[in-house]
Design a protein around this motif. Structure first.
Motif, mmCIF file in Angstrom:
data_model
loop_
_atom_site.group_PDB
_atom_site.id
_atom_site.type_symbol
_atom_site.label_atom_id
_atom_site.label_comp_id
_atom_site.label_asym_id
_atom_site.label_seq_id
_atom_site.Cartn_x
_atom_site.Cartn_y
_atom_site.Cartn_z
ATOM 1 N N THR A 206 0.848 -1.185 0.000
ATOM 2 C CA THR A 206 0.000 0.000 0.000
ATOM 3 C C THR A 206 0.888 1.241 0.000
ATOM 4 O O THR A 206 2.072 1.162 0.346
ATOM 5 N N PRO A 207 0.349 2.398 -0.374
ATOM 6 C CA PRO A 207 1.151 3.637 -0.310
ATOM 7 C C PRO A 207 1.715 3.890 1.086
ATOM 8 O O PRO A 207 2.846 4.363 1.219
ATOM 9 N N ALA A 208 0.930 3.566 2.117
ATOM 10 C CA ALA A 208 1.398 3.775 3.498
ATOM 11 C C ALA A 208 2.585 2.863 3.805
ATOM 12 O O ALA A 208 3.541 3.277 4.479
ATOM 13 N N ALA A 210 4.740 1.639 1.590
ATOM 14 C CA ALA A 210 5.896 2.128 0.835
ATOM 15 C C ALA A 210 6.542 3.312 1.556
ATOM 16 O O ALA A 210 7.773 3.402 1.658
ATOM 17 N N SER A 211 5.710 4.206 2.095
ATOM 18 C CA SER A 211 6.233 5.365 2.829
ATOM 19 C C SER A 211 6.992 4.919 4.075
ATOM 20 O O SER A 211 8.037 5.485 4.416
ATOM 21 N N ALA A 212 6.450 3.903 4.757
ATOM 22 C CA ALA A 212 7.114 3.396 5.964
ATOM 23 C C ALA A 212 8.472 2.776 5.616
ATOM 24 O O ALA A 212 9.444 2.909 6.366
ATOM 25 N N ILE A 213 8.536 2.111 4.472
ATOM 26 C CA ILE A 213 9.805 1.513 4.027
ATOM 27 C C ILE A 213 10.840 2.597 3.773
ATOM 28 O O ILE A 213 11.981 2.507 4.229
ATOM 29 N N TYR A 214 10.440 3.674 3.070
ATOM 30 C CA TYR A 214 11.375 4.774 2.808
ATOM 31 C C TYR A 214 11.876 5.379 4.118
ATOM 32 O O TYR A 214 13.073 5.675 4.271
ATOM 33 N N LEU A 215 10.967 5.549 5.063
ATOM 34 C CA LEU A 215 11.268 6.234 6.319
ATOM 35 C C LEU A 215 12.261 5.450 7.175
ATOM 36 O O LEU A 215 13.053 6.036 7.912
ATOM 37 N N HIS A 216 12.242 4.139 7.076
ATOM 38 C CA HIS A 216 13.045 3.301 7.966
ATOM 39 C C HIS A 216 14.284 2.708 7.298
ATOM 40 O O HIS A 216 14.896 1.780 7.846
ATOM 41 N N CYS A 217 14.662 3.224 6.132
ATOM 42 C CA CYS A 217 15.905 2.756 5.502
ATOM 43 C C CYS A 217 17.112 3.255 6.309
ATOM 44 O O CYS A 217 17.195 4.442 6.640
ATOM 45 N N ARG A 218 18.026 2.373 6.594
ATOM 46 C CA ARG A 218 19.217 2.737 7.357
ATOM 47 C C ARG A 218 20.121 3.672 6.561
ATOM 48 O O ARG A 218 20.770 4.549 7.124
ATOM 49 N N TYR A 337 10.280 -8.639 -5.260
ATOM 50 C CA TYR A 337 9.576 -8.682 -6.541
ATOM 51 C C TYR A 337 8.198 -8.030 -6.432
ATOM 52 O O TYR A 337 7.618 -7.609 -7.430
ATOM 53 N N GLN A 338 7.693 -7.927 -5.191
ATOM 54 C CA GLN A 338 6.381 -7.309 -5.003
ATOM 55 C C GLN A 338 6.411 -5.812 -5.293
ATOM 56 O O GLN A 338 5.352 -5.201 -5.499
ATOM 57 N N THR A 339 7.595 -5.200 -5.352
ATOM 58 C CA THR A 339 7.647 -3.790 -5.780
ATOM 59 C C THR A 339 7.211 -3.691 -7.233
ATOM 60 O O THR A 339 6.579 -2.715 -7.644
ATOM 61 N N ARG A 340 7.550 -4.696 -8.013
ATOM 62 C CA ARG A 340 7.148 -4.755 -9.424
ATOM 63 C C ARG A 340 5.644 -4.958 -9.531
ATOM 64 O O ARG A 340 4.975 -4.321 -10.361
ATOM 65 N N HIS A 341 5.105 -5.831 -8.683
ATOM 66 C CA HIS A 341 3.648 -6.049 -8.672
ATOM 67 C C HIS A 341 2.925 -4.771 -8.227
ATOM 68 O O HIS A 341 1.843 -4.449 -8.725
ATOM 69 N N PHE A 343 3.939 -1.702 -8.707
ATOM 70 C CA PHE A 343 3.978 -0.792 -9.864
ATOM 71 C C PHE A 343 2.856 -1.137 -10.844
ATOM 72 O O PHE A 343 2.136 -0.247 -11.328
ATOM 73 N N ALA A 344 2.684 -2.423 -11.115
ATOM 74 C CA ALA A 344 1.680 -2.849 -12.094
ATOM 75 C C ALA A 344 0.260 -2.585 -11.611
ATOM 76 O O ALA A 344 -0.564 -2.008 -12.339
ATOM 77 N N THR A 345 -0.037 -3.000 -10.386
ATOM 78 C CA THR A 345 -1.412 -2.871 -9.885
ATOM 79 C C THR A 345 -1.799 -1.407 -9.684
ATOM 80 O O THR A 345 -2.966 -1.041 -9.885
#
Length: 391
Positions: A206-208, A210-218, A337-341, A343-345
């Motif tokens: 979900t967009p939320a 993805a945002s959480a992933i960006y926020l917690h990158c070391r 690979y779910q980042t690709r999915h 993008f598609a969905t």
């Protein structure tokens, strides 16, 4: 045949004595293929009887050289001259060639992670190690493929390394054709009927999330990599191989034309996989933020911030960056690979042209989209039908 005196012994022409600390050794000298050869007879006593044997042996060899029937390896199987004449010991097994090719790769100064991937290939092929290369038949390879419980992609990577190693045996003259080239992994791979959700289920973020992933990158470089992946639909192997020269900042496109598999740069998965992907504002932001890290020191865009080297393969990204980031973010795990999915969905939900989307993802046509995202397409069609009815 004339004779020469050496010490108290009378030696025939072509037979000499080599003195050393523990005694002396008979040596015969002859010319083969224009090369002067001196071969010691270490097991023969330096007596008159031994000298007669050496004389007869030398005559026999010279007769065979004259008739064109001389087999150097038969008379001197351990001679250093064998390689000079293109003869390789027939005791050389598959492990020897795997180690030899691994050494070749190490001499190319490849990254440690790449060499590590190759070492895993050597280990995966352990059941073939003791076989002589002449015993590596297509039948043996078919059985090995069928016995593997790993993914087809992993088997192909292992066979790719084996094929390169056995090419050396062809060069050495032990084989006339590389048997690995005759076998298709997909034909003999036994498919596990147990589904693996991480590998085959479309489960987008979900967009939320993805945002959480960006926020917690070391590291900022991880964030740039993931942001670019979510907004381009590139496979991890394609991200590893993407170069700054592939980016057109005028047309805002990325030219996808290679993938990194086990640290080896190869063409894209399919012919349609070579494509130009349009870059949205988020993808361009990821590139802008990545420039300070690699644009001046590397051809490749994305690198491992811990080593400073380009990412070797998708497995390295998953283990070193993806898994710890999702854990820290508290996001339910799905594979990269779910980042690709995702993008598609996301594009399907916006009602984009499916031919355009197929081209962006490297598919020949929309058929692959229907196969993977049929339920999402049906859901979108349902929403648009309801909306039309209200109008």
């Amino acid at each position: 045949m004339g004779k020469a005196e050496q010490g108290s012994l009378s030696l025939p022409r072509g037979v000499t004595l080599r003195q050393h600390k523990t005694g002396s050794t008979l040596v015969i000298t002859f010319t083969y293929k224009g090369v002067l050869c001196r071969e010691p007879l270490s097991k023969m006593d330096t007596t008159s009887r031994g000298i007669k044997y050496a004389d007869r042996l030398l005559g026999e060899i010279q007769n065979q050289i004259s008739s064109g029937t001389f087999d150097y390896s038969k008379y001197f199987p351990n001679s250093k001259k064998l390689e000079l004449f293109g003869v390789v010991k027939k005791t050389k097994n598959i492990k020897s060639y795997l180690d030899e090719y691994l050494k070749i790769c190490e001499n190319r100064n490849l990254s440690p992670s790449t060499i590590g991937g190759y070492e895993k290939c050597v280990s995966a092929l352990s059941s073939l190690h003791r076989l002589h290369v002449a015993e590596l038949t297509p039948a043996v390879l078919k059985n090995w493929i069928a016995s593997r419980k790993t993914k087809l992609k992993t088997i192909r990577n292992n066979l790719s390394f084996l094929r390169s190693a056995i090419d050396e045996a062809v060069t050495d003259g032990l084989l006339t054709i590389n048997p690995v080239t005759l076998v298709s992994a997909s034909r003999y791979h036994v498919i596990d009927s147990t589904p693996n959700p991480d590998d085959y289920e479309v489960d987008p973020f979900t967009p939320a999330e993805a945002s959480a992933i960006y926020l917690h990158c070391r590291f900022q470089e991880w964030k740039n990599l993931f942001r670019f992946a979510f907004n381009t639909g590139l496979r991890s192997s394609e991200l590893c191989a993407l170069r700054w020269a592939d980016i057109d900042f005028v047309e805002n496109t990325a030219h996808v034309q290679a993938a990194s598999v086990v640290g080896v740069l190869k063409g894209t998965k399919t012919k349609a996989g070579t494509r130009k992907v349009e870059l949205n504002s988020e993808a361009l932001l990821a590139l802008k933020d990545q420039k300070p890290f690699t644009s001046m020191k590397s051809d490749f865009i994305f690198s491992d911030p811990k080593t400073g080297e380009p990412w070797a393969n998708s497995d390295a990204i998953r283990k070193k960056a993806w898994v710890p980031t999702l854990k820290k973010a508290g996001v339910r795990y799905r594979n990269p690979y779910q980042t690709r999915h995702t993008f598609a969905t996301r594009h399907i939900s916006h009602g984009v042209n499916l031919f355009w989307l197929a081209g962006q993802m490297g598919h020949k046509g929309p058929e692959m989209l229907f196969r993977h995202y049929g339920s999402y397409l049906a859901e979108y069609d349902g929403r648009t039908s309801v909306h039309s009815a209200k109008l």
